[in-house]
Design a protein around this motif. Structure first.
Motif, short mmCIF file in Angstrom:
data_model
loop_
_atom_site.label_atom_id
_atom_site.label_comp_id
_atom_site.label_asym_id
_atom_site.label_seq_id
_atom_site.Cartn_x
_atom_site.Cartn_y
_atom_site.Cartn_z
N HIS A 73 0.87 -1.18 0.00
CA HIS A 73 0.00 0.00 0.00
C HIS A 73 0.91 1.23 0.00
O HIS A 73 1.60 1.51 0.99
CB HIS A 73 -0.90 -0.03 1.25
N ASP A 74 0.94 1.97 -1.11
CA ASP A 74 1.80 3.16 -1.22
C ASP A 74 1.06 4.39 -0.73
O ASP A 74 -0.08 4.63 -1.11
CB ASP A 74 2.23 3.37 -2.68
N LYS A 77 -2.16 2.20 6.54
CA LYS A 77 -2.88 1.37 5.58
C LYS A 77 -4.28 1.91 5.29
O LYS A 77 -4.82 1.69 4.21
CB LYS A 77 -2.99 -0.07 6.10
N GLN A 123 -4.52 5.42 -0.98
CA GLN A 123 -3.33 4.94 -1.68
C GLN A 123 -2.86 5.95 -2.71
O GLN A 123 -3.66 6.54 -3.43
CB GLN A 123 -3.62 3.60 -2.36
#
Length: 173
Positions: free
Chosen positions: A99-100, A165, A169
């Protein structure tokens, strides 16, 4: 006889190669040039003033509790060359399911010292002096110095892995 001559030639060539590999001849002080224009020195960057971006990518990011949050996967620059943000990959395994998220550079604190772990270890060290055994050289201690071209890790304060998280994203357009 031929083998001795061949061996002597090989030894002579091994000894002369370093002398021929010298790039700059020694400066002659007998006749200095009358007037020479000095070329500007090449630009160099102080090691304490700059970090190599290639070394920052992959750098581990931790929170205040020394829990690993992820690692730096990208450094985003604006058109003027200033850092516009840092992309941190959170979670995942070998790049799968990662997850970026994008974080401002100002929110990261870069640390030169290694991460302190909560595990306790005991180490016993014994040393002998050269006086106990005169035929044995005295014990020496060697220390290794890390390159200062990049920090050891980064700290993102006040967050947990679950909070990161849940952030939206970051996607490249």
């Amino acid at each position: 006889m031929r083998s001795k001559l061949l061996l002597g030639g090989l030894l002579a060539s091994v000894m002369i190669v370093p002398a021929l590999a010298q790039s700059n001849p020694p400066a002659s002080t007998a006749n200095p040039p009358a007037a020479t224009a000095t070329a500007p020195a090449p630009a160099s960057v102080s090691q304490s003033a700059a970090w190599r971006s290639s070394k920052l990518i992959g750098l581990n990011v931790y929170n205040d509790q020394n829990e690993k949050l992820g690692d730096i996967s990208e450094i985003l620059l604006d058109k003027s060359g200033k850092v516009g943000g840092i992309v941190i990959g959170v979670g995942g395994f070998l790049g799968m399911g990662q997850h970026d998220i994008k974080v401002d550079m100002a929110k990261l604190k870069f640390v030169d010292e290694p991460v302190r772990t909560s595990a306790t270890t005991t180490t016993t060290t014994t040393t002998t002096t050269g006086a106990a055994n005169p035929n044995r050289p005295a014990a020496t201690t060697t220390t290794t110095t890390r390159s200062k071209w990049y920090p050891d890790h980064a700290i993102l304060s006040g967050v947990t892995k679950d909070q990161l998280k849940s952030m939206p994203q970051f996607k490249f357009d």
